[in-house]
Scaffold this motif. Structure first.
Motif, PDB file in Angstrom:
ATOM      1  N   ILE A  88      34.838  46.922  49.485  1.00 50.11           N
ATOM      2  CA  ILE A  88      36.163  45.664  50.110  1.00 50.11           C
ATOM      3  C   ILE A  88      36.955  46.437  51.573  1.00 50.11           C
ATOM      4  N   THR A  89      36.113  46.092  52.607  1.00 50.55           N
ATOM      5  CA  THR A  89      36.740  47.304  54.146  1.00 50.55           C
ATOM      6  C   THR A  89      37.913  46.622  54.136  1.00 50.55           C
ATOM      7  N   ILE A  90      38.788  47.509  54.959  1.00 55.23           N
ATOM      8  CA  ILE A  90      40.261  46.688  55.768  1.00 55.23           C
ATOM      9  C   ILE A  90      40.064  45.164  56.189  1.00 55.23           C
ATOM     10  N   LYS A  91      38.768  45.273  57.591  1.00 56.18           N
ATOM     11  CA  LYS A  91      38.255  44.119  57.767  1.00 56.18           C
ATOM     12  C   LYS A  91      38.225  42.868  56.883  1.00 56.18           C
ATOM     13  N   ASN A  92      37.426  43.281  55.924  1.00 54.08           N
ATOM     14  CA  ASN A  92      36.839  41.796  54.822  1.00 54.08           C
ATOM     15  C   ASN A  92      38.199  41.898  54.377  1.00 54.08           C
ATOM     16  N   LEU A  93      39.669  42.333  54.105  1.00 49.50           N
ATOM     17  CA  LEU A  93      40.995  41.850  53.914  1.00 49.50           C
ATOM     18  C   LEU A  93      41.080  40.928  54.220  1.00 49.50           C
ATOM     19  N   LEU A  94      41.713  41.662  56.288  1.00 52.12           N
ATOM     20  CA  LEU A  94      42.041  40.622  57.314  1.00 52.12           C
ATOM     21  C   LEU A  94      41.542  39.218  57.599  1.00 52.12           C
ATOM     22  N   THR A  95      39.958  39.520  56.904  1.00 50.47           N
ATOM     23  CA  THR A  95      39.573  38.360  57.295  1.00 50.47           C
ATOM     24  C   THR A  95      39.083  37.200  56.047  1.00 50.47           C
ATOM     25  N   TYR A  96      40.023  37.387  55.325  1.00 46.06           N
ATOM     26  CA  TYR A  96      40.045  36.759  53.477  1.00 46.06           C
ATOM     27  C   TYR A  96      38.558  36.928  53.224  1.00 46.06           C
ATOM     28  N   SER A  97      38.148  38.109  53.330  1.00 47.09           N
ATOM     29  CA  SER A  97      36.298  37.912  53.232  1.00 47.09           C
ATOM     30  C   SER A  97      36.586  39.530  51.863  1.00 47.09           C
ATOM     31  N   SER A  98      37.221  38.966  51.338  1.00 50.96           N
ATOM     32  CA  SER A  98      36.806  40.468  50.180  1.00 50.96           C
ATOM     33  C   SER A  98      35.754  40.170  49.441  1.00 50.96           C
ATOM     34  N   GLY A  99      35.459  38.831  49.135  1.00 53.02           N
ATOM     35  CA  GLY A  99      34.575  38.341  47.566  1.00 53.02           C
ATOM     36  C   GLY A  99      35.212  38.769  46.228  1.00 53.02           C
ATOM     37  N   ARG A 100      36.416  38.802  46.160  1.00 53.92           N
ATOM     38  CA  ARG A 100      37.508  38.884  45.148  1.00 53.92           C
ATOM     39  C   ARG A 100      37.207  37.499  44.005  1.00 53.92           C
ATOM     40  N   ASP A 101      37.677  37.948  42.870  1.00 57.79           N
ATOM     41  CA  ASP A 101      37.823  36.652  41.851  1.00 57.79           C
ATOM     42  C   ASP A 101      39.298  36.808  42.706  1.00 57.79           C
ATOM     43  N   LEU A 102      39.505  35.485  43.304  1.00 56.80           N
ATOM     44  CA  LEU A 102      41.140  35.342  43.584  1.00 56.80           C
ATOM     45  C   LEU A 102      41.801  34.185  42.032  1.00 56.80           C
ATOM     46  N   GLN A 103      42.140  35.115  41.443  1.00 57.33           N
ATOM     47  CA  GLN A 103      42.522  34.847  40.597  1.00 57.33           C
ATOM     48  C   GLN A 103      44.970  35.003  41.014  1.00 57.33           C
ATOM     49  N   GLU A 104      45.103  35.349  41.914  1.00 59.24           N
ATOM     50  CA  GLU A 104      45.975  34.581  42.441  1.00 59.24           C
ATOM     51  C   GLU A 104      46.608  33.111  42.802  1.00 59.24           C
ATOM     52  N   MET A 105      45.321  32.945  43.541  1.00 56.80           N
ATOM     53  CA  MET A 105      45.112  31.643  43.985  1.00 56.80           C
ATOM     54  C   MET A 105      45.291  30.629  42.701  1.00 56.80           C
ATOM     55  N   ARG A 106      44.453  30.506  41.758  1.00 58.41           N
ATOM     56  CA  ARG A 106      43.839  30.459  41.078  1.00 58.41           C
ATOM     57  C   ARG A 106      45.066  29.561  40.105  1.00 58.41           C
ATOM     58  N   ASP A 107      45.647  30.675  39.572  1.00 60.00           N
ATOM     59  CA  ASP A 107      46.699  30.790  38.750  1.00 60.00           C
ATOM     60  C   ASP A 107      48.411  30.641  39.121  1.00 60.00           C
ATOM     61  N   PHE A 108      48.697  30.158  39.995  1.00 59.91           N
ATOM     62  CA  PHE A 108      49.693  29.590  41.123  1.00 59.91           C
ATOM     63  C   PHE A 108      50.796  29.463  40.870  1.00 59.91           C
ATOM     64  N   LEU A 109      50.546  28.845  40.101  1.00 60.90           N
ATOM     65  CA  LEU A 109      52.521  28.746  39.078  1.00 60.90           C
ATOM     66  C   LEU A 109      53.079  30.124  38.227  1.00 60.90           C
ATOM     67  N   ASP A 110      52.173  30.387  37.796  1.00 61.66           N
ATOM     68  CA  ASP A 110      52.552  31.891  36.679  1.00 61.66           C
ATOM     69  C   ASP A 110      52.558  32.652  37.779  1.00 61.66           C
ATOM     70  N   VAL A 111      51.932  32.746  38.991  1.00 59.95           N
ATOM     71  CA  VAL A 111      52.142  33.630  39.886  1.00 59.95           C
ATOM     72  C   VAL A 111      53.703  34.347  40.564  1.00 59.95           C
ATOM     73  N   TYR A 112      54.035  32.876  41.108  1.00 61.05           N
ATOM     74  CA  TYR A 112      54.874  32.952  42.530  1.00 61.05           C
ATOM     75  C   TYR A 112      56.349  32.063  41.378  1.00 61.05           C
TER      76      TYR A 112
END
Length: 326
Positions: A88-112
């Motif tokens: 994952i490059t810095i540019k990938n992070l800037l453009t929301y294209s990291s390809g990660r499994d987005l657990q922080e978005m899926r488990d929103f209530l638990d996360v925040y």
């Protein structure tokens, strides 16, 4: 504008031409417990508009030749445990294209909402999973990509994100009513956020508890429309970053939903008037923020609200259309 006030818009609208305010209106209630109305003393959570500040800090480090946008996370953050550390490059992070499994978005209530996480714990727990897409190939919006950028800013600079934010942006631009927010902070004039449900007798209610700290470099800032105009002008007049850097920031990737670096950039038509639009939005727990700059016309539109009663994504284009075709 009056029609949206009648529909329940609470907040502020600013319109500026070449940095000079042409229209500024505060309306509605900032705090319903004490019936405090909005005024120039009001402060708004801006949530994901924070991400453009983070992108600007990355681009400052890029200008200083301290960051290569094509370098991978592990180059600057070798402790990162995610599967994409060397992909994952810095540019990938800037453009929301990291390809990660987005657990922080899926488990929103638990996360925040349930705990305050230390930054390293947050990243290890929610942003260090497997890759589900090849980095750079698919847009998938997330907070985690920009939280990782905040961590990289700290690693490269040797300073906290807050320190860099103040040193590189807020202090030089004299943004005296903007800052990074912790849930324990008491900020004079801070508006409260309210959710809206038409099925309820009361309709407007206070949303659930959350810890703003956990949004970090992806959403933990507050500001005012006048301060946001200062940031807008510093970006688009090339006083914060060089013109070639801003041009790079404003170059959209068509395969990534017209995502640029910290903005979305795309052509837009209002009636017979065509323009090139850069935008950034934010929202959470009743607060909504919309920042639009018409690049070829020198026009800035800032919408800040503390309720869900009006859809700012609809309102903003109606206001811009009315302004351009008046």
């Amino acid at each position: 504008m009056d029609s949206y006030i009648q529909k329940g818009f609470n907040g502020a609208v600013l319109i500026a031409k070449d940095g000079k305010i042409d229209y500024l209106k505060y309306t509605g209630i900032a705090n319903r417990h004490y019936d405090i109305k909005f005024s120039e003393a009001s402060r708004f959570h801006i949530f994901s508009v924070t991400k453009t500040f983070t992108a600007a800090l990355i681009m400052k480090l890029y200008e200083e030749k301290k960051i290569n946008l094509d370098a991978t996370i592990s180059t600057y953050y070798p402790e990162y445990k995610g599967e994409g550390r060397d992909k994952i490059t810095i540019k990938n992070l800037l453009t929301y294209s990291s390809g990660r499994d987005l657990q922080e978005m899926r488990d929103f209530l638990d996360v925040y909402s349930n705990n305050i996480w230390g930054l390293d714990t947050f990243i290890d727990k929610y942003c260090s999973g497997k890759l589900i897409n090849q980095p750079g190939t698919k847009f998938d919006y997330s907070n985690g990509d920009y939280i990782l950028l905040g961590k990289i800013i700290e690693k490269v600079s040797g300073k906290s994100y807050e320190e860099m934010l103040r040193e590189k942006i807020l202090v030089p631009l004299k943004m005296h009513h903007t800052d990074y927010l912790h849930h324990t902070d008491i900020i004079k004039g801070m508006a409260e956020g309210y959710s809206y449900d038409d099925s309820l007798a009361q309709k407007i209610y206070s949303p659930t508890n959350y810890y703003i700290d956990n949004l970090y470099s992806a959403g933990a800032m507050y500001s005012t429309p006048e301060d946001m105009l200062l940031f807008d002008q510093a970006i688009f007049n090339h006083t914060l970053l060089k013109k070639e850097t801003v041009d790079l920031m404003l170059t959209p990737y068509s395969n990534l939903d017209e995502t640029a670096l910290g903005f979305w950039v795309y052509p837009k038509k209002f009636g017979k008037i065509e323009t090139l639009l850069a935008e950034r939005q934010g929202g959470g727990y009743g607060f909504h923020s919309n920042w639009i700059h018409l690049i070829d016309k020198g026009l800035t539109f800032i919408f800040l609200s503390n309720t869900d009663a009006v859809d700012l994504n609809v309102m903003r284009f109606d206001i811009i259309d009315a302004y351009l075709n008046k």
